[in-house]
Design an enzyme around this catalytic site. Structure first.
Site, PDB file in Angstrom:
ATOM      1  N   ARG A 259      50.255  -0.791  42.780  1.00  0.00           N
ATOM      2  CA  ARG A 259      48.988  -1.522  42.773  1.00  0.00           C
ATOM      3  C   ARG A 259      48.189  -1.080  43.989  1.00  0.00           C
ATOM      4  NH1 ARG A 259      49.781  -7.227  44.562  1.00  0.00           N
ATOM      5  NH2 ARG A 259      48.698  -6.420  46.388  1.00  0.00           N
ATOM      6  N   HIS A 263      46.001  -7.893  44.787  1.00  0.00           N
ATOM      7  CA  HIS A 263      46.577  -8.649  43.661  1.00  0.00           C
ATOM      8  C   HIS A 263      45.453  -9.193  42.792  1.00  0.00           C
ATOM      9  CE1 HIS A 263      48.494 -11.685  41.251  1.00  0.00           C
ATOM     10  NE2 HIS A 263      47.801 -12.640  41.861  1.00  0.00           N
ATOM     11  N   TYR A 272      49.733  -7.313  54.364  1.00  0.00           N
ATOM     12  CA  TYR A 272      51.137  -6.990  54.073  1.00  0.00           C
ATOM     13  C   TYR A 272      51.383  -5.549  53.619  1.00  0.00           C
ATOM     14  CZ  TYR A 272      49.400  -8.181  49.372  1.00  0.00           C
ATOM     15  OH  TYR A 272      48.692  -8.240  48.216  1.00  0.00           O
TER      16      TYR A 272
END
Lengths: 361, 322
Positions: A259, A263, A272
């Site tokens: 990805r 998100h 992160y």
């Protein structure tokens, strides 16, 4: 005396691929015609255009929270192009825009859904799909039952269900693979391992070396494919579809991808994501890889690219415009389609809501 | 009652080959209570299916079966195990029609025994109906007689809405009444006046109806005339039927096996005071289990309201004034 044997004692598998990172086909024959590759590439480009447009509208407050497909276009399109929309079913999660559009779900409805308009949930009667699923993994048992039911009634339709590495930790994943194996249901479990469940890395989902090998525990075939390789994903899914159609039962496909976006539009991946890892995956961009492949075939040029981009932009703009011009529903939208035969009490509430909102006749 | 359920399933399967029965132990064994006894022999293993022991996928795959064009009847062995399928029932079954804006309807029945009184092991006996009545999109019925068990099941199977069909664990073999051989339906959403009376309306459903009727009989010997309403259907709720009785008696007691707080009795109290405020002559009372977990079988008789308790509380209500 025999020695006790602790499983697993087999070599880990590697993802199946057909294209090099720079888009050169291996020595075998291509599983897709040039026309099919161009059609698939157009869906991938359409997805990029949509994602960019929707993200920009979301920033302006004209679109709701949604999840872009960025980085996973080959994974979704490669799988979708293996399906026959006239008889195969898609049981989606929410990150499969191009698969749904190819299957016949209108872009406008997809946009309306993420604009918060219940009309977006409308699935045309000739489109074989279930609604998008927000409750992770809850769609997997439904896909299994649907496939089992089609088989029971003698049809040759196949069901594909999409979900991610995170959803595979849910009990529904386990229960479904188990049931599908028992019933030999014609279902393809298409697990997109994109490395992340929001901020939780793949390592926190399972100690198994791959998701594909988890299939073994259910007596189901598992396969791992390079999810950024359109040709490989298409080939593997086509094989799984053919097997399911012929009565060979389910397959778990682990599509290894990444990805490269957030998100969703509410997420901040800089908190992160490892920048180096991200850059490594950006080098394997699935769209560029297909373009390079077509260049190597001598059938890609700037004119064709511009032509495709323009037509994608026109298609997305028209759908977005139409969605924006769709009036937000009246209070009926809270009550319609809840029941086939609504209880009187809910009908009384519907009337009260209509009066309060000035919707009454 | 169990025979009535079995007969209904057999008749509906005979009449419509889209009906399939799935659940744990429903095949050769015929279900742990024998509700499906003999059905697999009659209709084959494809239509009466022993499922792996996983309530989530039993219900979830039932949704898929319905999507494929079948009309599944799911047996959840005990409603106490419904929690393992609750995400599928509450979020998926109940909302599929709405979420697809009417594209998909869900002709699916979930049958499940519930309630206590038969000394089951732990975690089998809770009366969890209120979880499901709080779930829009799902209809909930709970017959008390064999006649209604057959007719309501047929109506539930005929409906294009998903129906949770609750069976009284205690009434399975205890309840015996006349059941016609032929097919018939009992409409969803209509209560039954189990016993006519003038002084107090006593509302119950499922196994509690029997307790209510026996209490009413004893109370009649004390000169108190009790009207017992068997709700039969919790959603849709027969508000008119309740109001009609309350307008006549002015006093209401609600009896259920579930704990007091958040139980369906609270919903009835609120509805009745709204609809019948000026008919009421005394505060509405609820006779229920305490707000404690369902206990082990040895003490369940202390937990579930019994005839003596109902008689005492209703007798006091008959004398109370507002």
């Amino acid at each position: 005396m025999s020695e006790s044997r602790f499983l697993p004692n087999f070599e880990p598998i590697a993802p199946f691929s057909r294209l090099t990172d720079s888009g050169i086909l291996d020595s075998g024959e291509s599983p897709m015609s040039d026309d099919a590759v161009i059609e698939a590439l157009r869906y991938m480009m359409l997805t990029r255009v949509f994602d960019d447009k929707a993200t920009s509208m979301q920033r302006q407050g004209r679109f709701g929270t949604f999840s872009s497909v960025r980085g996973q276009e080959a994974s979704v399109v490669g799988a979708a192009t293996a399906l026959d929309p006239t008889k195969d079913w898609i049981v989606p999660q929410y990150r499969e825009f191009p698969a749904l559009i190819r299957h016949g779900y209108p872009i406008e409805n997809f946009a309306l859904y993420f604009m918060g308009n219940p009309k977006g949930g409308t699935i045309p009667s000739n489109v074989n799909m279930l609604p998008m699923q927000i409750s992770l993994a809850a769609q997997i048992p439904q896909a299994t039952g649907l496939a089992w039911g089609l088989k029971m009634q003698g049809g040759d339709g196949v069901v594909i269900t999409f979900f991610g590495d995170g959803a595979s930790s849910e009990g529904d994943f386990h229960e479904s693979l188990n049931l599908a194996g028992i019933m030999k249901a014609p279902v393809i479990f298409f697990l997109q391992n994109n490395g992340w469940a929001i901020s939780t890395p793949r390592e926190n989902q399972t100690a198994a070396r791959s998701f594909a090998e988890r299939a073994i525990g259910y007596g189901v075939e598992g396969v791992m494919v390079d999810g950024n390789d359109l040709l490989a994903v298409h080939e593997v899914t086509t094989q799984a579809v053919a097997k399911a159609r012929a009565g060979g039962g389910p397959t778990l496909i682990e599509s290894v991808t990444y990805r490269t976006g957030a998100h969703n539009t509410a997420d901040d991946p800089t908190r992160y994501i490892d920048q180096q890892e991200l850059e490594k995956w950006q080098q394997k961009d699935p769209v560029e890889r297909v373009k390079n492949y077509l260049r190597s075939r001598g059938i890609w040029n700037e004119n064709l690219e511009q032509e495709l981009l323009d037509s994608c932009a026109a298609q997305i703009d028209a759908a977005m415009e139409s969605a924006r011009n769709t009036p937000l529903a009246t209070s009926d939208a809270l009550f319609n389609h809840v029941y086939a035969e609504p209880p009187q009490r809910m009908l009384d509430q519907k009337r009260d809501w209509a009066i309060r909102n000035g919707d009454a006749q | 009652m169990i025979e009535a359920i079995r007969e209904c399933l057999g008749q509906e399967m005979e009449a419509d080959n889209r009906v399939v029965v799935i659940g744990e132990d429903v095949g050769v064994l015929g279900g742990v209570f024998r509700a499906t006894d003999g059905l697999q022999a009659r209709f084959g293993k494809d239509r009466v299916v022993d499922m792996p022991l996983a309530e989530g996928v039993i219900v979830g795959s039932g949704i898929g079966l319905a999507m494929s064009g079948l009309r599944p009847v799911i047996e959840l062995q005990f409603l106490g195990f419904g929690h393992q399928a609750f995400h599928q029932i509450g979020q998926q079954v109940a909302r599929l029609r709405y979420r697809s804006q009417g594209r998909h309807s869900l002709p699916l029945v979930i049958r499940s025994p519930f309630g206590g009184g038969v000394r089951t092991p732990e975690l089998h006996s809770d009366a969890f109906e209120a979880f499901y009545t709080h779930t829009p999109g799902l209809k909930v019925v709970a017959p008390a007689t064999a006649y209604d068990a057959k007719g309501l099941l047929a109506a539930a199977m005929e409906s294009d809405d998903p129906v949770l069909y609750l069976e009284p664990l205690k009434g399975y073999r205890l309840t015996k009444d006349e059941v016609p051989d032929e097919r018939y339906t009992v409409p969803l959403g209509k209560l039954r006046v189990a016993r006519a009376g003038a002084d107090v309306t006593l509302i119950a459903w499922s196994a509690a109806v029997n307790v209510a009727e026996r209490a009413a009989e004893e109370l009649s010997e004390q000169g108190i005339s009790v009207e017992v309403l068997d709700l039969r259907s919790l959603n849709p709720l027969d508000i008119d039927g309740v109001s009609e009785s309350v307008a006549k008696t002015g006093r209401v007691a609600i009896l259920h096996e579930a704990p007091l707080t958040g139980g369906f009795g609270g919903e009835l109290v609120a509805t009745i005071q709204q609809e019948c405020f000026y008919s009421l002559e005394a505060p509405i009372i609820r006779i229920s289990a305490p707000d404690t977990p369902y206990p082990l079988g040895g003490v369940e008789d202390l937990y579930i309201p019994d005839v003596d308790r109902v008689v005492a509380e209703v007798a006091a209500l008959a004398k109370a004034s507002a």
